[in-house]
Design a protein around this motif. Structure first.
Motif, PDB file in Angstrom:
ATOM      1  N   ASP A  69      25.987 133.979 -14.122  1.00  0.00           N
ATOM      2  CA  ASP A  69      25.852 134.868 -12.965  1.00  0.00           C
ATOM      3  C   ASP A  69      24.861 135.989 -13.255  1.00  0.00           C
ATOM      4  O   ASP A  69      23.997 136.294 -12.439  1.00  0.00           O
ATOM      5  N   ARG A  70      24.961 136.582 -14.434  1.00  0.00           N
ATOM      6  CA  ARG A  70      24.064 137.686 -14.812  1.00  0.00           C
ATOM      7  C   ARG A  70      22.622 137.216 -14.934  1.00  0.00           C
ATOM      8  O   ARG A  70      21.710 137.803 -14.347  1.00  0.00           O
ATOM      9  N   CYS A  91      20.806 136.041 -11.695  1.00  0.00           N
ATOM     10  CA  CYS A  91      20.437 137.108 -10.758  1.00  0.00           C
ATOM     11  C   CYS A  91      18.961 137.460 -10.911  1.00  0.00           C
ATOM     12  O   CYS A  91      18.318 137.892  -9.948  1.00  0.00           O
ATOM     13  N   ASP A  92      18.421 137.297 -12.107  1.00  0.00           N
ATOM     14  CA  ASP A  92      17.029 137.668 -12.381  1.00  0.00           C
ATOM     15  C   ASP A  92      16.109 136.469 -12.592  1.00  0.00           C
ATOM     16  O   ASP A  92      14.894 136.629 -12.619  1.00  0.00           O
ATOM     17  N   ARG A 148      15.306 132.219 -11.698  1.00  0.00           N
ATOM     18  CA  ARG A 148      15.603 131.074 -10.848  1.00  0.00           C
ATOM     19  C   ARG A 148      16.211 129.949 -11.679  1.00  0.00           C
ATOM     20  O   ARG A 148      15.871 129.766 -12.840  1.00  0.00           O
ATOM     21  N   CYS A 176      22.945 126.643 -11.685  1.00  0.00           N
ATOM     22  CA  CYS A 176      23.479 127.248 -10.457  1.00  0.00           C
ATOM     23  C   CYS A 176      24.636 126.421  -9.898  1.00  0.00           C
ATOM     24  O   CYS A 176      25.583 126.981  -9.322  1.00  0.00           O
ATOM     25  N   TYR A 188      31.409 141.857 -12.690  1.00  0.00           N
ATOM     26  CA  TYR A 188      30.757 142.588 -13.778  1.00  0.00           C
ATOM     27  C   TYR A 188      31.544 143.851 -14.034  1.00  0.00           C
ATOM     28  O   TYR A 188      31.956 144.499 -13.072  1.00  0.00           O
TER      29      TYR A 188
END
Length: 111
Positions: free
Chosen positions: A34-35, A38-39, A41, A76, A91
């Motif tokens: 998840d972390r 987020c930044d 792809r 993903c 988080y």
């Protein structure tokens, strides 16, 4: 001189990418994915799952096969089909023991 500047820049970028994609201490697999996703792809592979396994749980040699058997054919999809967050706030990670591929208390497995 140009070649050394380019080589130095490439080295800095490689080190930065390595730091950003490295699992944090006690971070569980779904919190890690998840972390990082987020930044970054998803590249439609289990590359990050493999990086996590290699860094945190190298003995979990069947991790990718386990994720695929549950519908996680890329990083993903692991978050969409294998794990579900218990809330909108995942988080910070609640932590797991080193060597574990289990989710922390913020997640549960589908089905």
């Amino acid at each position: 001189m140009n070649i050394s500047i380019v080589a130095e820049a490439e080295s800095i970028i490689r080190n930065l990418v390595g730091e950003l994609t490295a699992p944090r201490p006690r971070e569980c697999l779904p919190c890690y994915l998840d972390r990082v996703l987020c930044d970054a792809r998803c590249d439609h592979t289990l590359r990050l799952t493999g990086l996590y396994r290699d860094a945190v749980a190298p003995k979990a040699t069947a991790l990718e096969e386990r994720m695929q058997s549950r519908g996680g054919f890329c990083d993903c999809e692991v978050l969409m089909n294998v794990y579900e967050s218990k809330s909108d706030h995942v988080y910070p990670c609640l932590g797991v023991r080193r060597g574990s591929t289990q989710p922390c208390g913020l997640w549960h497995r589908w089905g």
